[in-house]
Design a protein around this motif. Structure first.
Motif, mmCIF file in Angstrom:
data_model
loop_
_atom_site.group_PDB
_atom_site.id
_atom_site.type_symbol
_atom_site.label_atom_id
_atom_site.label_comp_id
_atom_site.label_asym_id
_atom_site.label_seq_id
_atom_site.Cartn_x
_atom_site.Cartn_y
_atom_site.Cartn_z
ATOM 1 N N THR A 28 0.837 -1.200 0.000
ATOM 2 C CA THR A 28 0.000 0.000 0.000
ATOM 3 C C THR A 28 0.872 1.251 0.000
ATOM 4 O O THR A 28 0.652 2.195 -0.768
ATOM 5 C CB THR A 28 -0.918 0.011 1.227
ATOM 6 O OG1 THR A 28 -1.750 -1.149 1.209
ATOM 7 C CG2 THR A 28 -1.792 1.257 1.241
ATOM 8 N N ALA A 29 1.874 1.273 0.877
ATOM 9 C CA ALA A 29 2.775 2.425 0.945
ATOM 10 C C ALA A 29 3.487 2.643 -0.385
ATOM 11 O O ALA A 29 3.699 3.784 -0.808
ATOM 12 C CB ALA A 29 3.788 2.218 2.061
ATOM 13 N N ALA A 30 3.817 1.564 -1.078
ATOM 14 C CA ALA A 30 4.546 1.678 -2.348
ATOM 15 C C ALA A 30 3.698 2.346 -3.421
ATOM 16 O O ALA A 30 4.194 3.201 -4.168
ATOM 17 C CB ALA A 30 4.992 0.296 -2.812
ATOM 18 N N ILE A 31 2.413 1.987 -3.515
ATOM 19 C CA ILE A 31 1.593 2.597 -4.576
ATOM 20 C C ILE A 31 1.288 4.060 -4.244
ATOM 21 O O ILE A 31 1.169 4.891 -5.150
ATOM 22 C CB ILE A 31 0.296 1.807 -4.849
ATOM 23 C CG1 ILE A 31 -0.644 1.838 -3.650
ATOM 24 C CG2 ILE A 31 0.593 0.385 -5.262
ATOM 25 C CD1 ILE A 31 -2.026 1.275 -3.971
ATOM 26 N N VAL A 32 1.193 4.392 -2.947
ATOM 27 C CA VAL A 32 1.002 5.796 -2.583
ATOM 28 C C VAL A 32 2.262 6.588 -2.890
ATOM 29 O O VAL A 32 2.205 7.702 -3.422
ATOM 30 C CB VAL A 32 0.623 5.930 -1.091
ATOM 31 C CG1 VAL A 32 0.580 7.399 -0.684
ATOM 32 C CG2 VAL A 32 -0.726 5.276 -0.823
ATOM 33 N N ALA A 33 3.427 6.020 -2.591
ATOM 34 C CA ALA A 33 4.692 6.697 -2.883
ATOM 35 C C ALA A 33 4.836 6.954 -4.381
ATOM 36 O O ALA A 33 5.304 8.018 -4.797
ATOM 37 C CB ALA A 33 5.857 5.859 -2.368
ATOM 38 N N THR A 34 4.431 5.987 -5.203
ATOM 39 C CA THR A 34 4.499 6.150 -6.663
ATOM 40 C C THR A 34 3.604 7.289 -7.117
ATOM 41 O O THR A 34 4.003 8.130 -7.931
ATOM 42 C CB THR A 34 4.089 4.844 -7.364
ATOM 43 O OG1 THR A 34 5.008 3.811 -7.002
ATOM 44 C CG2 THR A 34 4.090 5.020 -8.875
ATOM 45 N N ALA A 35 2.369 7.351 -6.586
ATOM 46 C CA ALA A 35 1.435 8.414 -6.965
ATOM 47 C C ALA A 35 1.969 9.780 -6.550
ATOM 48 O O ALA A 35 1.861 10.760 -7.300
ATOM 49 C CB ALA A 35 0.071 8.161 -6.329
ATOM 50 N N MET A 36 2.579 9.862 -5.366
ATOM 51 C CA MET A 36 3.137 11.131 -4.910
ATOM 52 C C MET A 36 4.315 11.552 -5.782
ATOM 53 O O MET A 36 4.456 12.722 -6.142
ATOM 54 C CB MET A 36 3.567 11.012 -3.453
ATOM 55 C CG MET A 36 2.410 10.845 -2.478
ATOM 56 S SD MET A 36 2.959 10.452 -0.786
ATOM 57 C CE MET A 36 3.886 11.931 -0.370
ATOM 58 N N ARG A 37 5.155 10.585 -6.141
ATOM 59 C CA ARG A 37 6.309 10.890 -6.987
ATOM 60 C C ARG A 37 5.854 11.387 -8.364
ATOM 61 O O ARG A 37 6.399 12.357 -8.907
ATOM 62 C CB ARG A 37 7.176 9.651 -7.120
ATOM 63 C CG ARG A 37 8.482 9.898 -7.878
ATOM 64 C CD ARG A 37 9.449 8.727 -7.701
ATOM 65 N NE ARG A 37 8.866 7.468 -8.136
ATOM 66 C CZ ARG A 37 8.486 6.482 -7.322
ATOM 67 N NH1 ARG A 37 8.633 6.616 -6.014
ATOM 68 N NH2 ARG A 37 7.975 5.364 -7.803
ATOM 69 N N GLU A 38 4.826 10.754 -8.930
ATOM 70 C CA GLU A 38 4.319 11.169 -10.241
ATOM 71 C C GLU A 38 3.681 12.554 -10.173
ATOM 72 O O GLU A 38 3.674 13.282 -11.167
ATOM 73 C CB GLU A 38 3.299 10.145 -10.749
ATOM 74 C CG GLU A 38 3.930 8.806 -11.116
ATOM 75 C CD GLU A 38 2.907 7.752 -11.499
ATOM 76 O OE1 GLU A 38 1.689 7.995 -11.274
ATOM 77 O OE2 GLU A 38 3.312 6.695 -12.021
ATOM 78 N N ALA A 39 3.151 12.917 -8.997
ATOM 79 C CA ALA A 39 2.551 14.237 -8.829
ATOM 80 C C ALA A 39 3.590 15.292 -8.465
ATOM 81 O O ALA A 39 3.257 16.470 -8.324
ATOM 82 C CB ALA A 39 1.467 14.182 -7.753
ATOM 83 N N GLY A 40 4.858 14.873 -8.295
ATOM 84 C CA GLY A 40 5.922 15.806 -7.950
ATOM 85 C C GLY A 40 5.842 16.300 -6.521
ATOM 86 O O GLY A 40 6.280 17.410 -6.215
ATOM 87 N N VAL A 41 5.300 15.450 -5.622
ATOM 88 C CA VAL A 41 5.115 15.841 -4.222
ATOM 89 C C VAL A 41 6.210 15.224 -3.370
ATOM 90 O O VAL A 41 6.440 14.014 -3.432
ATOM 91 C CB VAL A 41 3.730 15.373 -3.718
ATOM 92 C CG1 VAL A 41 3.545 15.704 -2.239
ATOM 93 C CG2 VAL A 41 2.627 16.007 -4.557
ATOM 94 N N PRO A 42 6.902 16.021 -2.553
ATOM 95 C CA PRO A 42 7.922 15.458 -1.658
ATOM 96 C C PRO A 42 7.275 14.714 -0.496
ATOM 97 O O PRO A 42 6.120 14.934 -0.164
ATOM 98 C CB PRO A 42 8.671 16.693 -1.159
ATOM 99 C CG PRO A 42 7.645 17.794 -1.213
ATOM 100 C CD PRO A 42 6.799 17.488 -2.426
ATOM 101 N N GLY A 43 8.047 13.838 0.106
ATOM 102 C CA GLY A 43 7.542 13.111 1.263
ATOM 103 C C GLY A 43 7.218 11.663 0.921
ATOM 104 O O GLY A 43 7.150 11.276 -0.247
ATOM 105 N N THR A 44 7.036 10.864 1.941
ATOM 106 C CA THR A 44 6.723 9.448 1.767
ATOM 107 C C THR A 44 5.602 9.059 2.712
ATOM 108 O O THR A 44 5.410 9.684 3.758
ATOM 109 C CB THR A 44 7.943 8.565 2.076
ATOM 110 O OG1 THR A 44 8.383 8.848 3.412
ATOM 111 C CG2 THR A 44 9.079 8.827 1.098
#
Length: 228
Positions: A28-44
């Motif tokens: 779950t954390a991995a798919i959220v991290a991917t979505a945040m990275r694609e949106a250009g959002v810092p943080g994990t």
């Protein structure tokens, strides 16, 4: 505590075996991290303690209320939503349409309204040629509750509104109960305002029982077996 059986709509319209297994915390954390990275959002995102329920597809991931400080995961079949806090910096959500609390807006009231009124579309007036920010703000304030009384023609500002609670006193709540492999939803009514992760008392509209549940998303709360 023994969780009462709630007369409810079972989430899974097909046998659970027909759906993929739910994602574990790290997945779950991995798919959220991917979505945040694609949106250009810092943080994990932190690794959630509980796994996600089964879903027939990869869950959709989006910022909750425009801020990636909380990610919302959604499944279409069976239908469910979950909210997950992240380490992304909190930003003003899209409900403020980029305006700060002191900035004027061209979105005004059509009539005088008392404190505590829930704004409806008919209460809000936008200019004849509204900007994008005005259109977003008009849409955002619908359904929000006034913190103060306002007169006709007065601009509606963020400081005039109650906090954007995910569940509101007297409002509808879908109450989720999971016991082993059985998961049900029951219609409920919130007995207090509450935000993400807050404990709130809800009335089960099927049985009349008062339950304590944790707010997991807008108009959704979960009863856990160890709650009393």
């Amino acid at each position: 505590m023994r969780v009462p059986l709630l007369v409810a709509l079972v989430l899974t319209a097909t046998p659970a075996a027909a759906l993929p297994e739910g994602l574990n915390g790290k997945e779950t954390a991995a798919i959220v991290a991917t979505a945040m990275r694609e949106a250009g959002v810092p943080g994990t995102p932190p690794v959630p303690i509980r796994s996600l329920p089964p879903c027939s597809h990869r869950p959709h991931v989006a910022a909750l209320n425009g801020s990636w400080s909380v990610a919302e995961l959604r499944c279409d079949a069976p239908a469910w939503k979950r909210a997950l806090r992240t380490t992304a910096p909190a930003v003003q959500a899209s409900r403020t349409a980029g305006r700060d609390a002191g900035q004027e807006t061209d979105v005004t009231l059509a009539r005088p309204l008392a404190r505590g009124t829930v704004l409806a579309a008919s209460d809000i007036v936008a200019p004849d040629e509204p900007s994008l920010a005005d259109r977003e703000w008009r849409s955002a304030v619908i359904g929000r509750r006034l913190k103060v009384a306002l007169g006709p023609g007065q601009p509606v500002l963020p400081r005039h509104l109650e906090p954007d609670w995910l569940v509101t006193r007297g409002g509808p709540v879908a109450v989720r109960v999971a016991v082993g492999n059985i998961e049900v939803l029951a219609p409920g009514e919130a007995l207090a305002d509450a935000g993400l992760g807050d404990l709130v008392e809800v009335r089960n509209l099927s049985s009349g029982a008062i339950l304590r549940a944790t707010v997991t998303a807008r108009n959704m709360a979960e009863v856990r077996p160890n709650m009393r």
